[in-house]
Design a protein around this motif. Structure first.
Motif, PDB file in Angstrom:
ATOM      1  N   VAL A  95       0.965  -1.074  -0.135  1.00  0.00           N
ATOM      2  CA  VAL A  95       0.082   0.107  -0.075  1.00  0.00           C
ATOM      3  C   VAL A  95       0.829   1.258  -0.094  1.00  0.00           C
ATOM      4  CG1 VAL A  95      -1.536   1.202   1.510  1.00  0.00           C
ATOM      5  CG2 VAL A  95      -2.372  -1.027   1.329  1.00  0.00           C
ATOM      6  N   CYS A  96       1.535   1.506   1.129  1.00  0.00           N
ATOM      7  CA  CYS A  96       3.036   2.221   0.997  1.00  0.00           C
ATOM      8  C   CYS A  96       3.504   2.989  -0.141  1.00  0.00           C
ATOM      9  CB  CYS A  96       4.151   1.881   1.735  1.00  0.00           C
ATOM     10  SG  CYS A  96       4.901   4.271   1.736  1.00  0.00           S
ATOM     11  N   GLY A  97       3.573   1.190  -1.342  1.00  0.00           N
ATOM     12  CA  GLY A  97       3.925   1.459  -2.752  1.00  0.00           C
ATOM     13  C   GLY A  97       3.458   2.507  -3.991  1.00  0.00           C
ATOM     14  N   PHE A  98       1.773   1.463  -3.716  1.00  0.00           N
ATOM     15  CA  PHE A  98       1.369   2.245  -4.690  1.00  0.00           C
ATOM     16  C   PHE A  98       0.714   3.463  -4.282  1.00  0.00           C
ATOM     17  CE2 PHE A  98      -1.812  -2.358  -5.451  1.00  0.00           C
ATOM     18  CZ  PHE A  98      -0.869  -2.515  -6.310  1.00  0.00           C
ATOM     19  N   SER A  99       0.735   4.233  -3.043  1.00  0.00           N
ATOM     20  CA  SER A  99       0.263   5.401  -2.374  1.00  0.00           C
ATOM     21  C   SER A  99       1.200   6.238  -3.462  1.00  0.00           C
ATOM     22  CB  SER A  99       0.153   5.509  -0.262  1.00  0.00           C
ATOM     23  OG  SER A  99      -0.644   5.562  -0.826  1.00  0.00           O
ATOM     24  N   VAL A 100       2.557   5.704  -3.207  1.00  0.00           N
ATOM     25  CA  VAL A 100       3.787   6.985  -3.997  1.00  0.00           C
ATOM     26  C   VAL A 100       3.550   7.093  -5.399  1.00  0.00           C
ATOM     27  CG1 VAL A 100       6.441   6.412  -4.301  1.00  0.00           C
ATOM     28  CG2 VAL A 100       5.673   5.971  -2.644  1.00  0.00           C
ATOM     29  N   VAL A 101       3.242   5.483  -6.179  1.00  0.00           N
ATOM     30  CA  VAL A 101       2.930   5.785  -7.629  1.00  0.00           C
ATOM     31  C   VAL A 101       1.941   6.062  -7.836  1.00  0.00           C
ATOM     32  CG1 VAL A 101       2.117   4.220  -9.520  1.00  0.00           C
ATOM     33  CG2 VAL A 101       4.257   2.868  -7.936  1.00  0.00           C
ATOM     34  N   SER A 102       0.408   6.319  -6.739  1.00  0.00           N
ATOM     35  CA  SER A 102      -0.358   7.295  -7.130  1.00  0.00           C
ATOM     36  C   SER A 102      -0.263   8.638  -7.187  1.00  0.00           C
ATOM     37  CB  SER A 102      -1.669   6.488  -6.586  1.00  0.00           C
ATOM     38  OG  SER A 102      -1.448   7.319  -5.201  1.00  0.00           O
ATOM     39  N   VAL A 103       0.666   9.204  -5.876  1.00  0.00           N
ATOM     40  CA  VAL A 103       1.596  10.361  -6.252  1.00  0.00           C
ATOM     41  C   VAL A 103       1.466  10.856  -6.944  1.00  0.00           C
ATOM     42  CG1 VAL A 103       2.483  11.807  -4.543  1.00  0.00           C
ATOM     43  CG2 VAL A 103       1.243  10.690  -3.300  1.00  0.00           C
ATOM     44  N   ILE A 104       2.558  10.353  -7.988  1.00  0.00           N
ATOM     45  CA  ILE A 104       3.187  10.550  -8.943  1.00  0.00           C
ATOM     46  C   ILE A 104       2.099  10.725 -10.058  1.00  0.00           C
ATOM     47  CG2 ILE A 104       4.827   9.666 -10.961  1.00  0.00           C
ATOM     48  CD1 ILE A 104       6.173   8.247  -8.182  1.00  0.00           C
ATOM     49  N   PHE A 105       0.822   9.291 -10.218  1.00  0.00           N
ATOM     50  CA  PHE A 105      -0.227   9.653 -11.081  1.00  0.00           C
ATOM     51  C   PHE A 105      -0.563  10.623 -11.010  1.00  0.00           C
ATOM     52  CE2 PHE A 105      -3.813   8.022 -12.883  1.00  0.00           C
ATOM     53  CZ  PHE A 105      -3.517   7.225 -13.939  1.00  0.00           C
ATOM     54  N   VAL A 106      -1.529  10.973  -9.741  1.00  0.00           N
ATOM     55  CA  VAL A 106      -2.342  11.747  -9.941  1.00  0.00           C
ATOM     56  C   VAL A 106      -1.232  13.649 -10.201  1.00  0.00           C
ATOM     57  CG1 VAL A 106      -2.984  13.323  -8.495  1.00  0.00           C
ATOM     58  CG2 VAL A 106      -3.647  11.007  -8.040  1.00  0.00           C
ATOM     59  N   TYR A 107      -0.008  13.371  -9.939  1.00  0.00           N
ATOM     60  CA  TYR A 107       0.972  14.898 -10.641  1.00  0.00           C
ATOM     61  C   TYR A 107       0.839  14.705 -12.211  1.00  0.00           C
ATOM     62  CZ  TYR A 107       4.602  18.049 -11.097  1.00  0.00           C
ATOM     63  OH  TYR A 107       5.288  18.933 -11.200  1.00  0.00           O
ATOM     64  N   HIS A 108       1.254  13.750 -12.990  1.00  0.00           N
ATOM     65  CA  HIS A 108       1.462  14.356 -14.061  1.00  0.00           C
ATOM     66  C   HIS A 108      -0.228  13.859 -15.070  1.00  0.00           C
ATOM     67  CE1 HIS A 108       5.618  13.257 -14.407  1.00  0.00           C
ATOM     68  NE2 HIS A 108       5.431  11.973 -14.077  1.00  0.00           N
ATOM     69  N   LEU A 109      -1.473  13.827 -13.557  1.00  0.00           N
ATOM     70  CA  LEU A 109      -2.555  13.991 -14.487  1.00  0.00           C
ATOM     71  C   LEU A 109      -2.786  15.201 -14.282  1.00  0.00           C
ATOM     72  CD1 LEU A 109      -5.065  11.652 -13.275  1.00  0.00           C
ATOM     73  CD2 LEU A 109      -4.810  11.281 -15.574  1.00  0.00           C
ATOM     74  N   ASN A 110      -2.619  15.664 -13.583  1.00  0.00           N
ATOM     75  CA  ASN A 110      -2.850  17.105 -13.021  1.00  0.00           C
ATOM     76  C   ASN A 110      -1.798  17.934 -14.550  1.00  0.00           C
ATOM     77  OD1 ASN A 110      -4.211  19.739 -11.805  1.00  0.00           O
ATOM     78  ND2 ASN A 110      -1.901  19.982 -10.944  1.00  0.00           N
ATOM     79  N   ARG A 111      -0.685  17.967 -14.373  1.00  0.00           N
ATOM     80  CA  ARG A 111       0.003  18.421 -15.685  1.00  0.00           C
ATOM     81  C   ARG A 111      -0.165  18.094 -16.827  1.00  0.00           C
ATOM     82  NH1 ARG A 111       3.704  22.154 -14.108  1.00  0.00           N
ATOM     83  NH2 ARG A 111       5.394  21.598 -15.751  1.00  0.00           N
ATOM     84  N   SER A 112      -0.511  17.141 -17.196  1.00  0.00           N
ATOM     85  CA  SER A 112      -1.503  17.153 -18.783  1.00  0.00           C
ATOM     86  C   SER A 112      -2.741  17.639 -18.578  1.00  0.00           C
ATOM     87  CB  SER A 112      -1.454  15.335 -19.039  1.00  0.00           C
ATOM     88  OG  SER A 112      -2.334  14.858 -18.304  1.00  0.00           O
ATOM     89  N   GLY A 113      -3.436  17.888 -18.050  1.00  0.00           N
ATOM     90  CA  GLY A 113      -4.820  18.538 -17.873  1.00  0.00           C
ATOM     91  C   GLY A 113      -6.054  17.664 -17.927  1.00  0.00           C
ATOM     92  N   SER A 114      -5.734  16.358 -17.794  1.00  0.00           N
ATOM     93  CA  SER A 114      -6.192  15.518 -17.289  1.00  0.00           C
ATOM     94  C   SER A 114      -7.909  15.449 -16.572  1.00  0.00           C
ATOM     95  CB  SER A 114      -5.970  14.262 -17.557  1.00  0.00           C
ATOM     96  OG  SER A 114      -5.555  13.728 -18.682  1.00  0.00           O
ATOM     97  N   ASN A 115      -8.549  14.547 -16.530  1.00  0.00           N
ATOM     98  CA  ASN A 115      -9.501  14.984 -15.442  1.00  0.00           C
ATOM     99  C   ASN A 115      -9.282  14.274 -14.306  1.00  0.00           C
ATOM    100  OD1 ASN A 115     -11.203  14.753 -13.829  1.00  0.00           O
ATOM    101  ND2 ASN A 115     -12.870  14.209 -15.434  1.00  0.00           N
ATOM    102  N   LEU A 116      -8.875  14.425 -13.237  1.00  0.00           N
ATOM    103  CA  LEU A 116      -8.994  13.573 -11.285  1.00  0.00           C
ATOM    104  C   LEU A 116      -9.824  12.766 -11.241  1.00  0.00           C
ATOM    105  CD1 LEU A 116      -6.552  16.446  -9.489  1.00  0.00           C
ATOM    106  CD2 LEU A 116      -5.493  14.623 -10.979  1.00  0.00           C
ATOM    107  N   ASN A 117     -11.307  12.688 -11.728  1.00  0.00           N
ATOM    108  CA  ASN A 117     -12.056  11.772 -11.453  1.00  0.00           C
ATOM    109  C   ASN A 117     -12.087  10.759 -12.522  1.00  0.00           C
ATOM    110  OD1 ASN A 117     -13.253  13.944  -9.943  1.00  0.00           O
ATOM    111  ND2 ASN A 117     -14.562  14.368 -11.273  1.00  0.00           N
ATOM    112  N   ASN A 118     -10.783   9.799 -12.048  1.00  0.00           N
ATOM    113  CA  ASN A 118     -10.548   8.857 -12.849  1.00  0.00           C
ATOM    114  C   ASN A 118     -11.134   7.589 -12.155  1.00  0.00           C
ATOM    115  OD1 ASN A 118      -9.205   7.537 -14.067  1.00  0.00           O
ATOM    116  ND2 ASN A 118      -7.640   8.475 -15.014  1.00  0.00           N
ATOM    117  N   GLY A 119     -11.724   6.528 -13.234  1.00  0.00           N
ATOM    118  CA  GLY A 119     -12.196   5.991 -12.095  1.00  0.00           C
ATOM    119  C   GLY A 119     -10.972   4.701 -12.143  1.00  0.00           C
ATOM    120  N   TYR A 120      -9.598   4.461 -12.780  1.00  0.00           N
ATOM    121  CA  TYR A 120      -8.809   3.772 -12.655  1.00  0.00           C
ATOM    122  C   TYR A 120      -7.517   4.259 -11.442  1.00  0.00           C
ATOM    123  CZ  TYR A 120      -8.204   2.491 -16.935  1.00  0.00           C
ATOM    124  OH  TYR A 120      -8.578   1.602 -18.315  1.00  0.00           O
ATOM    125  N   LEU A 121      -7.760   5.835 -10.229  1.00  0.00           N
ATOM    126  CA  LEU A 121      -7.951   6.353  -9.053  1.00  0.00           C
ATOM    127  C   LEU A 121      -9.156   5.556  -8.415  1.00  0.00           C
ATOM    128  CD1 LEU A 121      -6.764  10.121 -10.220  1.00  0.00           C
ATOM    129  CD2 LEU A 121      -5.391   7.578  -9.244  1.00  0.00           C
TER     130      LEU A 121
END
Length: 141
Positions: A95-121
């Motif tokens: 879960v710690c590893g997943f959380s770190v990966v999700s922080v990176i994923f959310v940051y890149h989603l925000n930088r690309s301008g994508s919607n953060l209401n993602n079903g994968y999240l």
């Protein structure tokens, strides 16, 4: 003249209504940039908290050991003596590893301008919660 002015205002009002309806259909309601920013910051902070707290749980569990003297016998307890505690330690690490990966994923989603209401999240968060709940319920057994 007043009639001409009202005619020129009608397409502008219709265009505003159309853009509002487009926003209403795509997001459910119009969202300002400040609320998007605060939603992004809340996502990042909660995911960082999850990573930090699971890392703290791993450190406490791995370094702690207890001993008790019972009727002249010394009994020691350590996480490695119980398979449920080992499972909890490993699930905390995942879960710690997943959380770190999700922080990176959310940051890149925000930088690309994508919607953060993602079903994968949502799926990611649900699997992480399920893993923690599962390991806690196994431990309490």
């Amino acid at each position: 003249m007043a009639k001409g002015g009202s005619l020129s205002m009608a397409p502008e009002v219709a265009r505003d209504k159309a853009s509002f309806m487009l926003q209403a259909k795509s997001l459910g309601f119009p969202v300002s940039n400040t609320s998007k920013r605060s939603f992004f910051m809340a996502q990042i902070m909660l995911r960082v908290f999850a990573a930090v707290f699971t890392l703290a749980a791993i450190c406490v569990m791995a370094t702690s050991s207890q001993s008790i003297s019972l009727f002249g016998f010394t009994v020691k307890a350590h996480y490695s003596y119980s398979s449920a505690m080992r499972f909890l330690l490993v699930s905390d690490a995942v879960v710690c590893g997943f959380s770190v990966v999700s922080v990176i994923f959310v940051y890149h989603l925000n930088r690309s301008g994508s919607n953060l209401n993602n079903g994968y999240l949502f799926l990611h968060d649900m699997v992480s919660n399920l893993l923690i709940y599962l390991s806690s319920s196994i431990l309490s057994r």
